[in-house]
Design an enzyme around this catalytic site. Sequence first.
Site, mmCIF file in Angstrom:
data_model
loop_
_atom_site.group_PDB
_atom_site.id
_atom_site.type_symbol
_atom_site.label_atom_id
_atom_site.label_comp_id
_atom_site.label_asym_id
_atom_site.label_seq_id
_atom_site.Cartn_x
_atom_site.Cartn_y
_atom_site.Cartn_z
ATOM 1 N N GLU A 313 -10.839 1.780 -7.112
ATOM 2 C CA GLU A 313 -10.083 1.957 -8.453
ATOM 3 C C GLU A 313 -10.833 1.390 -9.614
ATOM 4 O OE1 GLU A 313 -6.170 0.229 -7.793
ATOM 5 O OE2 GLU A 313 -6.141 0.685 -5.766
ATOM 6 N N CYS A 409 2.990 -1.446 -8.549
ATOM 7 C CA CYS A 409 2.537 -2.183 -9.835
ATOM 8 C C CYS A 409 2.609 -1.561 -11.079
ATOM 9 C CB CYS A 409 1.180 -2.441 -9.431
ATOM 10 S SG CYS A 409 0.000 -1.014 -9.274
#
Lengths: 643, 643
Positions: A313, A409
């Site tokens: 990421e 998230c």
Amino acid sequence: MPFAFPVPLKDVRLQDPFLDRYARLVREKVIPYQWQALNDQVPGAEKSHAVENFRIAAGIAQGSFHGYVFQDSDLYKWLEAVAYRLCSDPDPTLEATADEAIELVASAQSADGYLNTYYTVAEPGQRWTDERRRHELYCAGHLMEAAVAYAEATGKGLLLDVARRLADHIGTVFGPGRKEGYPGHPGIELALIKLSRATGEHRYVELASYFIDERGKQPHFYDLEAQARGAKNLEDYYGSYVYEYTQAHMPVREQQEAVGHAVRAVYLYSGMADVALETGDESLATACRTLWRNLTECRMYITGGIGSQEFGEDFTSDYDLPNDTMYAETCAAIGLIFFAQRMLTLEPKGDYGDVLERALYNGVLSGISLEGDRFFYVNPLEVRPDACARRHDLKHVAPVRQPWFGCACCPPNLARLVASLGRYIYATSEEGLWVHLYAGSTLETTCAGTCVKLLQRTDYPKGEMIRLDMEPEAPVSFALGLRIPGWCRVPRLRLNGEDLELGPLLRDGYAYVKRTWSPGDRIELTLPMPVERVWAHHRVAADAGLVALQRGPIVYCLEEADHGRELGGLALQRHVALESRFDPGLLGGTTVIEGTALRQSGNALLYAMEPPREKPVPIRAVPYALWGNRGSGEMRVWVRERP
Amino acid sequence: MPFAFPVPLKDVRLQDPFLDRYARLVREKVIPYQWQALNDQVPGAEKSHAVENFRIAAGIAQGSFHGYVFQDSDLYKWLEAVAYRLCSDPDPTLEATADEAIELVASAQSADGYLNTYYTVAEPGQRWTDERRRHELYCAGHLMEAAVAYAEATGKGLLLDVARRLADHIGTVFGPGRKEGYPGHPGIELALIKLSRATGEHRYVELASYFIDERGKQPHFYDLEAQARGAKNLEDYYGSYVYEYTQAHMPVREQQEAVGHAVRAVYLYSGMADVALETGDESLATACRTLWRNLTECRMYITGGIGSQEFGEDFTSDYDLPNDTMYAETCAAIGLIFFAQRMLTLEPKGDYGDVLERALYNGVLSGISLEGDRFFYVNPLEVRPDACARRHDLKHVAPVRQPWFGCACCPPNLARLVASLGRYIYATSEEGLWVHLYAGSTLETTCAGTCVKLLQRTDYPKGEMIRLDMEPEAPVSFALGLRIPGWCRVPRLRLNGEDLELGPLLRDGYAYVKRTWSPGDRIELTLPMPVERVWAHHRVAADAGLVALQRGPIVYCLEEADHGRELGGLALQRHVALESRFDPGLLGGTTVIEGTALRQSGNALLYAMEPPREKPVPIRAVPYALWGNRGSGEMRVWVRERP
């Protein structure tokens, strides 16, 4: 110039035609849905178990821990969003629910202050043995953020006490001669600063400083803690890259490039800026500026999205900004806003505000559907659903928003940001008042010792006009700093109906009007928003020969719903006029950009020695943040250009 | 029209200025190096253990098996390349070495004909239990190919006997009522056809047919054999995709799209075409045509590379042809040549020959360095070494050729293709003689019962002229079919100094000159090769707005060595003339394309509201097959275009 701190959330009332839509979604959809999710009450959804984990840890229920090691943070993020929402719009029922949750959290805390349901329930003897991977400090940070927000919103101190006790416990675990480490996932640093400001306790600043200063030192903490666990090596999917992945590859003041997991990066940088603010550490401020420049001048998408690849990421290299395989997590754009806000506090410069605005109106709001019940985790700039279905390097790219995520998230992060947007509009110092964002709102604050009410009225970013009515209790002298967005070529400013010459007022992207303000003083700022073409730096290989469309702060895209497939076959001619028009019936009412483009067609050959034929076709671009609300289809931000 | 079979290798002597370079590299570098590698004698290289495995299986040495389960095939591929090389250029020392290796192979064969060192050494009780993954049939296929080639080259029958005994053993294992299965990695099908032709035994055609007809039937063989092993599921990295991965997702006659592992696909299709040739099965020929069209009209790179992604070394979807993250394995382009050759045999159409030529001169020869000692496994069309170093989705892309590979499939595959190129130039039937490729060579064959010698002289593809001198033993009537490449706009044909009107002679991409040929008859074919611009189909998103350069069959590219970095910043103007020139000092002597392009430069902003500046710069394109011979640097085939 003294620091320009954001005003407290309760001093601002947001009443904005554009942002209210999102605030309402968060209030009416996201927060209630998330509470159901945390309590495993959403039919068909993967169970969160977050609340149940606390019940087990508190001894109220029997069972074993389920979920990610950072599952606790989901409840904390919900509490933080609830706090912001209560701040602007009290709701006794919701507050009672939150109070119950807080009591549950408190009852799960150990006598020594420790609080983490994963370790308490699943591995009670293994606390603080794997900070690189296990998110204990990360969860603690989210608890602190929620606690500070809840205390500010409600005046209730229970959660803040829990957070203080945990912070004090952490202070006994980490430090020189104790455990000389820091979190694998930053976040607690900025949270400790919030805790320090809320409690007046400077030791939390010192603990945040310690985590930041320790980061990346040799011998490396990750190696030492792995050795202490008896592990042969770091045993990590990311191999030796794990140091960069967590921004722990070198001391932060030596870091020149934004690397690693993008969310971790901006959370860390935010904490660094906070510590620089609190301690006046110029070397840390310099590191923040260096990282900011690399991040925003070489590694950021036009939408404010960051993270060029799914692996880790992660950031990749300068100007490597692929539009389809990218990650650009919603949380990362949110973290960029956190970082930008802190840099604005450190030094109010238009660049920070421009990036904040870019991320907010584009790469963050793209994360949520028009109905508020679907979310993007990954925010690509070019999507072909066919390719997403077949290409492994696009497996992380969902062509339509998803109901919820196992790793939940982004939706709660979006909720807490949107619910606290009032904190991003205004800032004050002893000398001045800054307007960073243009959004309908009422501010009640103190400037130079005098109570000042400021009424901002606008239909920005649909409209170009912002009216600011100043209502000080008594005439008072201070500088009003108005951000003049970088995208605006010919801003106009009027004071009480008289044009002001803008040039002499401009400094670092802000127009400063310094005067003695009297009740009834009125500022009118006009930010003309013609359709603009935007070109990327010539080193961005992915955007070479392409152009993007922007109007005001809004980045546009083309969608299959308006053009059919093969959006790559469209080319915008540079000389062709493009016009904006408000379409009240489209996507809940939005400004679209219309014009013509050349559409390519060709013969049946895969490779031909004749150029493709072209014919002009009408095009309609819609705001990027609204893409994907009309079913699955192709989308692209960067469109071929014919100069 | 009867089938046009390739002439035997020994009937052709290749003497070609262009291809001889590669033949020499294979003879002088690749074959000797590979023998050292197979015998673990390359200092510093990963041990192959291939020969040692045979020694252990034969009981000559002690030890355990090492390498891939298909390690045996490396030795077989080497033997096949050696056979082709001995065919054109006898070498008693090399032949003696090969004979020894063959004796070793023979001594490793079990009494019942079984031969596979992995199972014999490592898992003696587990033969034929996992055809999906374990490559027993695949290795057997390579043995058969080597055996046929070696017998043809040397007249020696030992390896052919080994292959026959193994084939007969396989016939006792597989079939109706026995093991109703087929290989996970195709290849044995085409090998069995070769074995049948070499031995005159039709039962090998039947076995190949069986494997092809059985493929993809339900209940699925992979499930049945997994159940038989006691496995709960397919236990595969590719999950349920494994059926497509191996082209076993449905019966082959129902398959409409080229899917799965690209090498397996073209090996299978080649075997299908072979069986159609041998059996006259029109439904199988139709399936081959369908798959050919999908493969070459929707899923092939301009270089003849195939396989759009690294995951599964796989095709993706129609027109999905990313230029950087692609796979395009050298072996896959080689396999495409195998397939093309068989389709040409089935029906001589220019399209097959054009693809064969495209793959050979571009995506295959790119696999080997100018020095013959470095190899590309993956052949991308756009490379940025910086990105390769940091991007996980480019981790399979080597920006420079590598010395050897743990999975050493490409170099020996390249060796056996190059060593047998003589088999791809000419074909004959009872009625005619075809010239599929233009390469300096001498053919001695029989046409219509008469011995015919044909001398082809050319410096193609540097030069445009091909001279064919016919020397029949006696005047003889037959049709000479000359492929007129699709890239050639104005071919010219002369017979004995007289221009022939080409139009009436053309059929399906071939010009047919039917006459009574006498000694001294001379054909002069001129294929003018101006620099051509090539455009991709408008649905190829990756190539929209881009253009490629081609001259004759050669696809060109731009390299950092000539232009510096940021090749994406260059744009070719459509009206600007591009000229070719032979540069004797560059890359061993090559034709380059020269002209000017616009180079973008810009300001320091990542996103600007002003278009980039541009200035004309000289450019020099080099053949794609020669890229990467001047150090690590950017490269791209598809260049931005300014119409």
